[in-house]
Motif scaffolding. Structure first.
Motif, PDB file in Angstrom:
ATOM      1  N   HIS A  81      -2.553  -5.255   1.329  1.00  0.00           N
ATOM      2  CA  HIS A  81      -1.863  -4.055   2.120  1.00  0.00           C
ATOM      3  C   HIS A  81      -0.632  -4.440   2.752  1.00  0.00           C
ATOM      4  O   HIS A  81      -0.714  -5.837   3.342  1.00  0.00           O
ATOM      5  CB  HIS A  81      -2.825  -3.449   2.951  1.00  0.00           C
ATOM      6  CG  HIS A  81      -3.994  -2.827   2.563  1.00  0.00           C
ATOM      7  ND1 HIS A  81      -3.876  -2.124   1.532  1.00  0.00           N
ATOM      8  CD2 HIS A  81      -5.162  -2.622   2.914  1.00  0.00           C
ATOM      9  CE1 HIS A  81      -5.371  -1.657   1.132  1.00  0.00           C
ATOM     10  NE2 HIS A  81      -6.133  -1.948   1.985  1.00  0.00           N
ATOM     11  N   THR A  82       0.489  -3.631   2.887  1.00  0.00           N
ATOM     12  CA  THR A  82       1.696  -4.054   3.587  1.00  0.00           C
ATOM     13  C   THR A  82       1.354  -3.933   5.182  1.00  0.00           C
ATOM     14  O   THR A  82       1.955  -4.933   5.813  1.00  0.00           O
ATOM     15  CB  THR A  82       2.564  -3.305   3.180  1.00  0.00           C
ATOM     16  OG1 THR A  82       2.346  -1.896   3.372  1.00  0.00           O
ATOM     17  CG2 THR A  82       3.151  -3.690   1.731  1.00  0.00           C
ATOM     18  N   ARG A  83       0.356  -3.217   5.726  1.00  0.00           N
ATOM     19  CA  ARG A  83       0.307  -3.038   6.865  1.00  0.00           C
ATOM     20  C   ARG A  83      -0.905  -3.687   7.464  1.00  0.00           C
ATOM     21  O   ARG A  83      -1.190  -4.072   8.697  1.00  0.00           O
ATOM     22  CB  ARG A  83       0.197  -1.827   7.251  1.00  0.00           C
ATOM     23  CG  ARG A  83       1.614  -0.937   7.290  1.00  0.00           C
ATOM     24  CD  ARG A  83       1.655   0.478   7.860  1.00  0.00           C
ATOM     25  NE  ARG A  83       2.690   1.066   6.985  1.00  0.00           N
ATOM     26  CZ  ARG A  83       3.967   1.286   8.146  1.00  0.00           C
ATOM     27  NH1 ARG A  83       3.709   0.810   9.353  1.00  0.00           N
ATOM     28  NH2 ARG A  83       4.924   1.886   7.786  1.00  0.00           N
ATOM     29  N   ASP A 101      -5.458  -0.670  -3.040  1.00  0.00           N
ATOM     30  CA  ASP A 101      -4.847   0.792  -3.255  1.00  0.00           C
ATOM     31  C   ASP A 101      -3.597   0.721  -3.895  1.00  0.00           C
ATOM     32  O   ASP A 101      -3.271  -0.274  -4.415  1.00  0.00           O
ATOM     33  CB  ASP A 101      -5.117   1.598  -1.862  1.00  0.00           C
ATOM     34  CG  ASP A 101      -3.979   0.838  -0.817  1.00  0.00           C
ATOM     35  OD1 ASP A 101      -3.098   0.163  -1.189  1.00  0.00           O
ATOM     36  OD2 ASP A 101      -3.765   1.277   0.281  1.00  0.00           O
ATOM     37  N   ARG A 102      -2.852   1.666  -3.809  1.00  0.00           N
ATOM     38  CA  ARG A 102      -1.730   1.595  -4.435  1.00  0.00           C
ATOM     39  C   ARG A 102      -0.395   1.524  -3.578  1.00  0.00           C
ATOM     40  O   ARG A 102       0.905   1.811  -3.866  1.00  0.00           O
ATOM     41  CB  ARG A 102      -1.186   3.186  -4.945  1.00  0.00           C
ATOM     42  CG  ARG A 102      -2.465   3.580  -6.111  1.00  0.00           C
ATOM     43  CD  ARG A 102      -2.762   2.992  -7.489  1.00  0.00           C
ATOM     44  NE  ARG A 102      -1.957   3.431  -8.442  1.00  0.00           N
ATOM     45  CZ  ARG A 102      -1.401   2.675  -9.306  1.00  0.00           C
ATOM     46  NH1 ARG A 102      -1.668   1.489  -9.519  1.00  0.00           N
ATOM     47  NH2 ARG A 102      -0.768   3.290 -10.501  1.00  0.00           N
ATOM     48  N   CYS A 103      -0.739   1.026  -2.572  1.00  0.00           N
ATOM     49  CA  CYS A 103       0.672   0.518  -1.713  1.00  0.00           C
ATOM     50  C   CYS A 103       1.376  -0.741  -2.179  1.00  0.00           C
ATOM     51  O   CYS A 103       0.947  -1.235  -3.164  1.00  0.00           O
ATOM     52  CB  CYS A 103       0.137   0.242  -0.097  1.00  0.00           C
ATOM     53  SG  CYS A 103      -0.324  -1.555  -0.015  1.00  0.00           S
ATOM     54  N   GLU A 104       2.827  -0.762  -1.803  1.00  0.00           N
ATOM     55  CA  GLU A 104       3.647  -1.795  -2.392  1.00  0.00           C
ATOM     56  C   GLU A 104       2.745  -3.214  -2.398  1.00  0.00           C
ATOM     57  O   GLU A 104       3.056  -3.805  -3.424  1.00  0.00           O
ATOM     58  CB  GLU A 104       4.927  -1.590  -1.460  1.00  0.00           C
ATOM     59  CG  GLU A 104       5.828  -2.574  -1.746  1.00  0.00           C
ATOM     60  CD  GLU A 104       6.636  -2.318  -3.066  1.00  0.00           C
ATOM     61  OE1 GLU A 104       6.479  -1.039  -3.584  1.00  0.00           O
ATOM     62  OE2 GLU A 104       7.233  -2.989  -3.914  1.00  0.00           O
ATOM     63  N   CYS A 155      -0.248  -3.960  -2.282  1.00  0.00           N
ATOM     64  CA  CYS A 155      -1.439  -4.311  -2.965  1.00  0.00           C
ATOM     65  C   CYS A 155      -0.866  -4.373  -4.708  1.00  0.00           C
ATOM     66  O   CYS A 155      -1.622  -4.905  -5.586  1.00  0.00           O
ATOM     67  CB  CYS A 155      -2.440  -3.032  -2.955  1.00  0.00           C
ATOM     68  SG  CYS A 155      -3.458  -3.127  -1.527  1.00  0.00           S
TER      69      CYS A 155
END
Ligand SMILES: [Zn+2]
Length: 80
Positions: free
Chosen positions: A10-12, A19-22, A24
């Protein structure tokens, strides 16, 4: 030497993934060797299928069944 993580983070929240975050959706690659340039960071998106032709170019063997493209920032000035 090639070091690649098997999935992003995860970016954060770096403690988890999936998930589909940048973050990941991306993995990192570290390439170290006598033919790689020192201190270069290449932000160009590459794919895992690019690793085989890159290794082939560095070790000077053909990869006719590979469909990726050699990562030029990892191969320095070596030619195909
Ligand atoms: Zn994520």
């Amino acid at each position: 030497m090639f070091v690649v993580n098997d999935h992003g983070r995860h970016t954060r929240d770096f403690t988890d993934h999936g998930d589909r975050c940048e973050g990941c959706q991306h993995i990192m690659l570290l390439v170290i060797g006598p033919d790689t340039r020192k201190g270069v960071t290449d932000p160009t998106p590459c794919r895992q299928i690019d690793i085989a032709p890159t290794v082939g170019r560095l070790l000077r063997f053909e990869t006719p069944y590979a469909v990726g493209t050699a990562i030029t920032s990892a191969t320095g000035n070596l030619k195909e």
